[in-house]
Design a protein around this motif. Structure first.
Motif, PDB file in Angstrom:
ATOM      1  N   TRP A 104      82.831  32.513  44.548  1.00 45.77           N
ATOM      2  CA  TRP A 104      82.976  32.833  45.961  1.00 45.77           C
ATOM      3  C   TRP A 104      82.346  34.178  46.281  1.00 45.77           C
ATOM      4  N   VAL A 105      81.685  34.257  47.444  1.00 50.05           N
ATOM      5  CA  VAL A 105      81.063  35.496  47.907  1.00 50.05           C
ATOM      6  C   VAL A 105      81.671  35.870  49.259  1.00 50.05           C
ATOM      7  N   PRO A 106      82.237  37.074  49.374  1.00 49.71           N
ATOM      8  CA  PRO A 106      82.784  37.499  50.670  1.00 49.71           C
ATOM      9  C   PRO A 106      81.677  37.622  51.721  1.00 49.71           C
ATOM     10  N   PHE A 115      78.215  26.629  44.286  1.00 52.70           N
ATOM     11  CA  PHE A 115      78.302  25.788  43.099  1.00 52.70           C
ATOM     12  C   PHE A 115      77.105  26.090  42.220  1.00 52.70           C
ATOM     13  N   ILE A 116      77.368  26.334  40.947  1.00 53.61           N
ATOM     14  CA  ILE A 116      76.326  26.670  39.989  1.00 53.61           C
ATOM     15  C   ILE A 116      76.295  25.577  38.934  1.00 53.61           C
ATOM     16  N   LEU A 154      70.252  35.174  38.016  1.00 53.84           N
ATOM     17  CA  LEU A 154      70.604  34.208  39.063  1.00 53.84           C
ATOM     18  C   LEU A 154      71.991  34.483  39.629  1.00 53.84           C
ATOM     19  N   MET A 155      72.931  34.801  38.753  1.00 49.39           N
ATOM     20  CA  MET A 155      74.324  34.973  39.162  1.00 49.39           C
ATOM     21  C   MET A 155      74.621  36.343  39.752  1.00 49.39           C
ATOM     22  N   ARG A 156      73.837  37.343  39.421  1.00 50.21           N
ATOM     23  CA  ARG A 156      74.183  38.721  39.781  1.00 50.21           C
ATOM     24  C   ARG A 156      74.403  38.937  41.282  1.00 50.21           C
ATOM     25  N   PRO A 157      73.631  38.284  42.176  1.00 51.28           N
ATOM     26  CA  PRO A 157      73.914  38.487  43.604  1.00 51.28           C
ATOM     27  C   PRO A 157      75.249  37.869  44.043  1.00 51.28           C
ATOM     28  N   ILE A 158      75.804  36.980  43.229  1.00 55.41           N
ATOM     29  CA  ILE A 158      77.036  36.278  43.590  1.00 55.41           C
ATOM     30  C   ILE A 158      78.250  36.926  42.951  1.00 55.41           C
ATOM     31  N   HIS A 159      78.145  37.269  41.664  1.00 54.09           N
ATOM     32  CA  HIS A 159      79.267  37.868  40.937  1.00 54.09           C
ATOM     33  C   HIS A 159      78.724  38.601  39.721  1.00 54.09           C
ATOM     34  N   ASP A 160      79.467  39.605  39.268  1.00 53.17           N
ATOM     35  CA  ASP A 160      78.984  40.371  38.115  1.00 53.17           C
ATOM     36  C   ASP A 160      79.356  39.745  36.780  1.00 53.17           C
ATOM     37  N   ARG A 161      80.147  38.657  36.801  1.00 52.99           N
ATOM     38  CA  ARG A 161      80.513  37.943  35.586  1.00 52.99           C
ATOM     39  C   ARG A 161      80.193  36.468  35.747  1.00 52.99           C
TER      40      ARG A 161
END
Length: 222
Positions: A104-106, A115-116, A154-161
């Motif tokens: 989830w991204v605020p 969804f990844i 790929l994931m970094r803009p969405i979450h750091d983990r």
């Protein structure tokens, strides 16, 4: 963090990718903590087997489960040293099959789910998992946690983990209980290539853990 994921599609994927025989598994589009889910482990005879375990780790040494948090995730960087995880990290690793996972991204006033999944959506992820057993008044319980690592590009803009994703070529080593060196285990959990993943926004209904159905993984306009 990984707090929701899905497992659906032809069961032949489990057979072909993990070398296990699925037993008429139902499609799951919103697997949530405290629910049972299928995992792959190395059985007593050395062969891989698909079993059900509860998402939320409960080590065998716990005396009063109600007084201890049962984590759904563990950091791969430190799991080999922490008492909660170190036994499973060395001796009882598992693979958690997944068609994809949610994050989830605020945004303005709400959180937008994404969804990844594997690129093309035709394969499965094999998350690095930790498996534990606990025995109490209600019997024998198998539980698991999903390891997490630093996000890739790929994931970094969405979450750091993101979940640790094991490459198929490393499945045998990951499940091998004779590989106990924490550094060797961490090497098997190297960064997963961004090119082998894709991400897109989905509807907010997935926020309800009781929601199910293929519409949860369909793309929407963010």
């Amino acid at each position: 963090m990984c707090g929701r994921y899905a497992l659906y599609g032809p069961q032949s994927r489990l057979r072909g990718q993990f070398g296990v025989e699925p037993a008429d598994l139902e499609e799951r589009f919103n697997i949530a903590p405290s629910q049972d889910a299928p995992i792959v482990r190395c059985g007593a005879d050395g062969a891989r087997e698909l079993i059900a375990a509860r998402w939320g780790l409960l080590p065998s040494w716990v005396k009063e489960p109600g007084k201890l948090a049962q984590p759904i995730n563990a950091k791969v960087e430190t799991a080999g040293e922490k008492p909660m995880f170190r036994h499973a990290f060395k001796r009882s690793r598992a693979l958690v099959p997944a068609s994809g996972f949610y994050e989830w991204v605020p945004v303005a006033g709400y959180k937008q789910p994404y969804f990844i999944r594997p690129s093309g959506g035709e394969a499965l992820f094999g998350f690095g998992g930790l498996l534990e057993h606990w025995e109490g008044p209600e019997g024998f319980v198998l539980t698991f946690a999903i390891l997490t690592t630093a996000a890739n590009d790929l994931m970094r803009p969405i979450h750091d983990r993101m979940p640790v994703i094991i490459r198929p070529k490393d499945y045998a080593a990951w499940l091998d209980p004779e590989i106990t060196d924490a550094n060797l285990v961490r090497e098997l959990a190297n960064e997963y290539p961004s090119a082998d993943m894709e991400v897109y926004p989905v509807g907010r209904a997935v926020g309800n853990p009781r929601a199910q159905g293929p519409e949860l993984v369909r793309p929407v306009q963010a």
